[in-house]
Motif scaffolding. Structure first.
Motif, PDB file in Angstrom:
ATOM      1  N   MET A   1      27.567  42.052  19.731  1.00  0.00           N
ATOM      2  CA  MET A   1      27.676  42.427  21.131  1.00  0.00           C
ATOM      3  C   MET A   1      29.247  42.980  21.407  1.00  0.00           C
ATOM      4  SD  MET A   1      26.258  40.663  24.600  1.00  0.00           S
ATOM      5  CE  MET A   1      24.528  41.039  24.296  1.00  0.00           C
ATOM      6  N   THR A   2      29.414  44.229  22.044  1.00  0.00           N
ATOM      7  CA  THR A   2      30.606  44.749  22.577  1.00  0.00           C
ATOM      8  C   THR A   2      31.555  43.889  23.505  1.00  0.00           C
ATOM      9  OG1 THR A   2      29.515  46.775  21.752  1.00  0.00           O
ATOM     10  CG2 THR A   2      31.670  46.884  23.129  1.00  0.00           C
ATOM     11  N   ARG A   3      32.589  43.755  23.095  1.00  0.00           N
ATOM     12  CA  ARG A   3      33.572  43.105  24.286  1.00  0.00           C
ATOM     13  C   ARG A   3      33.715  43.819  25.487  1.00  0.00           C
ATOM     14  NH1 ARG A   3      39.133  43.383  24.823  1.00  0.00           N
ATOM     15  NH2 ARG A   3      39.843  41.362  25.416  1.00  0.00           N
ATOM     16  N   ILE A   4      33.499  43.123  26.578  1.00  0.00           N
ATOM     17  CA  ILE A   4      33.976  43.523  27.757  1.00  0.00           C
ATOM     18  C   ILE A   4      35.303  44.003  27.954  1.00  0.00           C
ATOM     19  CG2 ILE A   4      33.935  43.346  30.263  1.00  0.00           C
ATOM     20  CD1 ILE A   4      32.007  40.705  29.854  1.00  0.00           C
ATOM     21  N   PRO A   5      35.761  45.535  28.286  1.00  0.00           N
ATOM     22  CA  PRO A   5      37.095  45.947  28.355  1.00  0.00           C
ATOM     23  C   PRO A   5      37.788  45.055  29.277  1.00  0.00           C
ATOM     24  CG  PRO A   5      35.506  47.802  28.446  1.00  0.00           C
ATOM     25  CD  PRO A   5      34.592  46.510  28.686  1.00  0.00           C
ATOM     26  N   THR A   6      39.091  44.669  28.816  1.00  0.00           N
ATOM     27  CA  THR A   6      39.824  43.913  29.757  1.00  0.00           C
ATOM     28  C   THR A   6      40.107  44.548  31.193  1.00  0.00           C
ATOM     29  OG1 THR A   6      41.330  43.226  27.898  1.00  0.00           O
ATOM     30  CG2 THR A   6      42.179  42.801  29.996  1.00  0.00           C
ATOM     31  N   SER A   7      40.212  45.857  31.370  1.00  0.00           N
ATOM     32  CA  SER A   7      40.361  46.300  32.792  1.00  0.00           C
ATOM     33  C   SER A   7      39.075  46.134  33.509  1.00  0.00           C
ATOM     34  CB  SER A   7      40.779  47.638  32.571  1.00  0.00           C
ATOM     35  OG  SER A   7      39.993  48.555  31.896  1.00  0.00           O
ATOM     36  N   ALA A   8      37.715  46.467  32.890  1.00  0.00           N
ATOM     37  CA  ALA A   8      36.632  46.081  33.762  1.00  0.00           C
ATOM     38  C   ALA A   8      36.509  44.744  34.129  1.00  0.00           C
ATOM     39  CB  ALA A   8      35.376  46.542  32.664  1.00  0.00           C
ATOM     40  N   LEU A   9      36.751  43.663  33.195  1.00  0.00           N
ATOM     41  CA  LEU A   9      36.732  42.196  33.329  1.00  0.00           C
ATOM     42  C   LEU A   9      37.544  41.792  34.497  1.00  0.00           C
ATOM     43  CD1 LEU A   9      35.393  39.617  32.628  1.00  0.00           C
ATOM     44  CD2 LEU A   9      37.237  39.496  30.804  1.00  0.00           C
ATOM     45  N   ILE A  10      39.067  42.194  34.452  1.00  0.00           N
ATOM     46  CA  ILE A  10      39.849  41.877  35.320  1.00  0.00           C
ATOM     47  C   ILE A  10      39.585  42.429  36.668  1.00  0.00           C
ATOM     48  CG2 ILE A  10      42.441  42.040  36.379  1.00  0.00           C
ATOM     49  CD1 ILE A  10      42.792  42.102  33.181  1.00  0.00           C
ATOM     50  N   LEU A  11      39.145  43.724  36.850  1.00  0.00           N
ATOM     51  CA  LEU A  11      38.641  44.194  38.167  1.00  0.00           C
ATOM     52  C   LEU A  11      37.276  43.783  38.808  1.00  0.00           C
ATOM     53  CD1 LEU A  11      39.872  47.891  37.594  1.00  0.00           C
ATOM     54  CD2 LEU A  11      40.968  46.435  38.986  1.00  0.00           C
ATOM     55  N   GLY A  12      36.423  43.613  37.815  1.00  0.00           N
ATOM     56  CA  GLY A  12      35.257  42.963  38.221  1.00  0.00           C
ATOM     57  C   GLY A  12      35.449  41.588  38.915  1.00  0.00           C
ATOM     58  N   LEU A  13      36.100  40.627  38.247  1.00  0.00           N
ATOM     59  CA  LEU A  13      36.503  39.473  38.524  1.00  0.00           C
ATOM     60  C   LEU A  13      37.471  39.296  39.871  1.00  0.00           C
ATOM     61  CD1 LEU A  13      37.413  37.484  35.222  1.00  0.00           C
ATOM     62  CD2 LEU A  13      35.522  37.315  36.516  1.00  0.00           C
ATOM     63  N   SER A  14      37.953  40.297  39.916  1.00  0.00           N
ATOM     64  CA  SER A  14      39.002  40.568  41.124  1.00  0.00           C
ATOM     65  C   SER A  14      38.116  40.900  42.593  1.00  0.00           C
ATOM     66  CB  SER A  14      39.973  41.704  41.268  1.00  0.00           C
ATOM     67  OG  SER A  14      41.003  41.291  40.020  1.00  0.00           O
ATOM     68  N   LEU A  44      35.328  39.735  42.976  1.00  0.00           N
ATOM     69  CA  LEU A  44      34.847  38.488  43.504  1.00  0.00           C
ATOM     70  C   LEU A  44      35.523  37.546  44.491  1.00  0.00           C
ATOM     71  CD1 LEU A  44      33.416  36.914  40.301  1.00  0.00           C
ATOM     72  CD2 LEU A  44      32.090  38.331  41.839  1.00  0.00           C
ATOM     73  N   ILE A  45      36.715  38.162  44.721  1.00  0.00           N
ATOM     74  CA  ILE A  45      37.853  37.255  45.599  1.00  0.00           C
ATOM     75  C   ILE A  45      36.983  36.893  46.971  1.00  0.00           C
ATOM     76  CG2 ILE A  45      39.931  37.240  46.593  1.00  0.00           C
ATOM     77  CD1 ILE A  45      41.087  38.212  43.958  1.00  0.00           C
ATOM     78  N   PRO A  46      36.662  38.235  47.609  1.00  0.00           N
ATOM     79  CA  PRO A  46      36.056  38.221  49.050  1.00  0.00           C
ATOM     80  C   PRO A  46      34.721  37.111  49.168  1.00  0.00           C
ATOM     81  CG  PRO A  46      36.932  40.409  48.518  1.00  0.00           C
ATOM     82  CD  PRO A  46      36.824  39.865  47.221  1.00  0.00           C
ATOM     83  N   PHE A  47      34.031  37.492  47.958  1.00  0.00           N
ATOM     84  CA  PHE A  47      32.788  36.482  48.036  1.00  0.00           C
ATOM     85  C   PHE A  47      33.137  34.947  47.921  1.00  0.00           C
ATOM     86  CE2 PHE A  47      30.850  40.479  46.256  1.00  0.00           C
ATOM     87  CZ  PHE A  47      29.810  40.449  47.119  1.00  0.00           C
ATOM     88  N   LEU A  48      34.108  34.860  47.160  1.00  0.00           N
ATOM     89  CA  LEU A  48      34.514  33.278  46.845  1.00  0.00           C
ATOM     90  C   LEU A  48      35.241  32.872  48.150  1.00  0.00           C
ATOM     91  CD1 LEU A  48      35.913  33.690  43.158  1.00  0.00           C
ATOM     92  CD2 LEU A  48      33.815  32.274  44.267  1.00  0.00           C
ATOM     93  N   TYR A  49      36.092  33.848  48.664  1.00  0.00           N
ATOM     94  CA  TYR A  49      36.699  33.253  50.029  1.00  0.00           C
ATOM     95  C   TYR A  49      35.653  32.968  50.988  1.00  0.00           C
ATOM     96  CZ  TYR A  49      39.507  33.702  54.305  1.00  0.00           C
ATOM     97  OH  TYR A  49      40.099  33.172  55.665  1.00  0.00           O
ATOM     98  N   GLY A  50      34.740  33.912  51.142  1.00  0.00           N
ATOM     99  CA  GLY A  50      33.719  33.675  52.339  1.00  0.00           C
ATOM    100  C   GLY A  50      32.867  32.513  52.156  1.00  0.00           C
ATOM    101  N   ALA A  51      32.670  32.317  50.761  1.00  0.00           N
ATOM    102  CA  ALA A  51      31.911  31.071  50.585  1.00  0.00           C
ATOM    103  C   ALA A  51      32.915  29.617  50.970  1.00  0.00           C
ATOM    104  CB  ALA A  51      31.410  30.793  49.049  1.00  0.00           C
ATOM    105  N   VAL A  52      34.250  29.742  50.524  1.00  0.00           N
ATOM    106  CA  VAL A  52      34.822  28.530  50.810  1.00  0.00           C
ATOM    107  C   VAL A  52      34.914  28.646  52.397  1.00  0.00           C
ATOM    108  CG1 VAL A  52      37.515  28.072  50.973  1.00  0.00           C
ATOM    109  CG2 VAL A  52      36.423  28.973  48.475  1.00  0.00           C
ATOM    110  N   THR A  53      35.050  29.568  52.991  1.00  0.00           N
ATOM    111  CA  THR A  53      35.177  29.453  54.645  1.00  0.00           C
ATOM    112  C   THR A  53      33.869  28.788  55.008  1.00  0.00           C
ATOM    113  OG1 THR A  53      34.506  31.584  55.120  1.00  0.00           O
ATOM    114  CG2 THR A  53      36.947  31.499  54.859  1.00  0.00           C
TER     115      THR A  53
END
Length: 149
Positions: free
Chosen positions: A1-14, A16-25
């Motif tokens: 299986m092909t590796r996820i490009p680093t930029s796509a992984l970092i931006l994709g995970l970034s 998630l920040i508002p989703f994670l913050y919303g869940a934390v609140t």
């Protein structure tokens, strides 16, 4: 299986920040005060609803991109599928936040099925589903936390 490009992984995970913050609140209501400096909507279910709508529309644009890589009936099908999330969001946006969150969960799961179809048909990158499964899993959990609050 092909590796996820680093930029796509970092931006994709970034993304998630508002989703994670919303869940934390939702789980720790005192943390919502951080967002209230900007607006009452920058916390909890309302934040999850607004950001979920934004990201669902963004992902619809990705489907349009898959359609542009296809031809004939396959392209037509994916162009149609790319418009459906935005139409769905039109109705989701006017629902109360918790009801909207359940609707968004269904939409993100349906979007994942569309992504899987694009991957099977070779119009999504080979690494696409690895990234989408990871991101969608987190998104659905965060939306469910807001919906169950």
């Amino acid at each position: 299986m092909t590796r996820i490009p680093t930029s796509a992984l970092i931006l994709g995970l970034s993304g998630l920040i508002p989703f994670l913050y919303g869940a934390v609140t939702v789980l720790l209501p005192g943390t919502a005060e951080l967002g209230r400096a900007w607006s009452v909507y920058h916390a909890g279910p309302a934040l999850l609803q607004i950001y979920g709508i934004v990201i669902l529309c963004f992902m619809a644009g990705v489907i349009w991109g898959f359609a542009a890589r296809a031809e004939g009936r396959q392209a037509t099908l994916f162009y149609i599928l790319s418009v459906l999330p935005a139409l769905f969001v039109f109705f989701t946006a006017f629902a109360p936040p918790r009801q909207s969150l359940w609707m968004l969960i269904l939409a993100f799961v349906a979007l994942l099925a569309i992504d899987a179809s694009a991957a099977r048909q070779g119009i999504a990158p080979a690494w696409w589903m690895r990234l989408r499964l990871m991101l969608t899993g987190v998104v659905v959990i965060c939306l469910a936390i807001g919906a169950l609050a």
